[in-house]
Design a protein around this motif. Structure first.
Motif, short mmCIF file in Angstrom:
data_model
loop_
_atom_site.label_atom_id
_atom_site.label_comp_id
_atom_site.label_asym_id
_atom_site.label_seq_id
_atom_site.Cartn_x
_atom_site.Cartn_y
_atom_site.Cartn_z
N GLY A 19 15.95 24.72 121.68
CA GLY A 19 16.77 23.71 121.02
C GLY A 19 16.64 22.35 121.68
N VAL A 20 16.66 22.32 123.00
CA VAL A 20 16.51 21.04 123.72
C VAL A 20 15.12 20.46 123.47
CG1 VAL A 20 16.36 20.03 126.03
CG2 VAL A 20 18.25 21.55 125.45
N LEU A 21 14.09 21.29 123.50
CA LEU A 21 12.74 20.81 123.22
C LEU A 21 12.60 20.28 121.80
CD1 LEU A 21 10.46 23.42 125.03
CD2 LEU A 21 10.79 21.02 125.60
N PHE A 22 13.23 20.95 120.85
CA PHE A 22 13.18 20.51 119.45
C PHE A 22 13.79 19.12 119.31
CE2 PHE A 22 15.02 20.27 115.18
CZ PHE A 22 13.87 20.46 114.42
N VAL A 23 14.94 18.90 119.92
CA VAL A 23 15.60 17.59 119.85
C VAL A 23 14.76 16.53 120.56
CG1 VAL A 23 17.65 16.30 120.57
CG2 VAL A 23 17.90 18.56 119.56
N ALA A 24 14.21 16.87 121.73
CA ALA A 24 13.40 15.91 122.47
C ALA A 24 12.15 15.52 121.69
CB ALA A 24 13.02 16.49 123.83
N VAL A 25 11.48 16.49 121.06
CA VAL A 25 10.29 16.19 120.27
C VAL A 25 10.66 15.35 119.06
CG1 VAL A 25 8.55 17.27 118.78
CG2 VAL A 25 8.95 18.16 121.07
N ALA A 26 11.78 15.63 118.41
CA ALA A 26 12.19 14.85 117.24
C ALA A 26 12.48 13.40 117.63
CB ALA A 26 13.42 15.49 116.60
N PHE A 27 13.20 13.19 118.73
CA PHE A 27 13.47 11.83 119.17
C PHE A 27 12.19 11.11 119.61
CE2 PHE A 27 18.04 12.96 119.71
CZ PHE A 27 18.56 11.92 118.96
N GLY A 28 11.32 11.80 120.30
CA GLY A 28 10.07 11.20 120.72
C GLY A 28 9.19 10.82 119.54
N ALA A 29 9.10 11.70 118.54
CA ALA A 29 8.31 11.40 117.35
C ALA A 29 8.90 10.21 116.60
CB ALA A 29 8.23 12.63 116.45
#
Length: 148
Positions: free
Chosen positions: A43-53
């Motif tokens: 979940g944390v990785l998903f949010v981090a990737v979404a914000f980074g993208a």
């Protein structure tokens, strides 16, 4: 004393079978926590990737208009300080207090109806309601409940 079936071994002081069972239970216990941990990491990785993208893909063109305060399509006029009425927050806070009170009253009524809990739950609930009444009396004495 209950009789044991032929497939149930007799318990002994330091049986290797009991230690193996305890290890199996502990392993199953920690396996369930590892699943929760793995889901949290995903979940944390998903949010981090979404914000980074989003940061990489969005256009960045700063202009003077973009730095202005925007509120409901109306250009800001005057100074930025506005007086907020606190009484609205006080009434909403009192509503939340009494909503929580009503949430506690329904399960209390259920427990009070059960046998063996009558007087103890009655005294506890009157103590709880007493604290709420003292808070309401304090608010009334301070003049918070008068709408002017």
């Amino acid at each position: 004393m209950r009789e044991r079936g032929p497939d149930v071994p007799e318990p002994t002081g330091s049986s290797p079978l009991l230690a193996a069972d305890a290890d199996a239970v502990a392993a199953g216990y920690f396996d369930s926590y590892s699943v929760v941990g793995l889901l949290a990491v995903v979940g944390v990785l998903f949010v981090a990737v979404a914000f980074g993208a989003g940061k990489l893909l969005r256009p960045v063109v700063p202009t003077q208009e973009k730095f202005l305060t925007y509120e409901c399509g109306v250009d800001p006029v005057g100074e930025g300080w506005a007086h907020t009425q606190v009484r609205y927050y006080v009434y909403s806070f009192l509503y939340v207090i009494f909503a929580v009170d009503s949430i506690f009253l329904f399960p209390w009524a259920t427990v009070f109806a059960a046998s063996g809990y009558g007087w103890a739950t009655l005294v506890e609930m009157f103590i709880f309601l007493g604290f709420l009444a003292i808070g309401l009396l304090y608010a009334w004495k301070k003049g918070v409940l008068t709408w002017t």
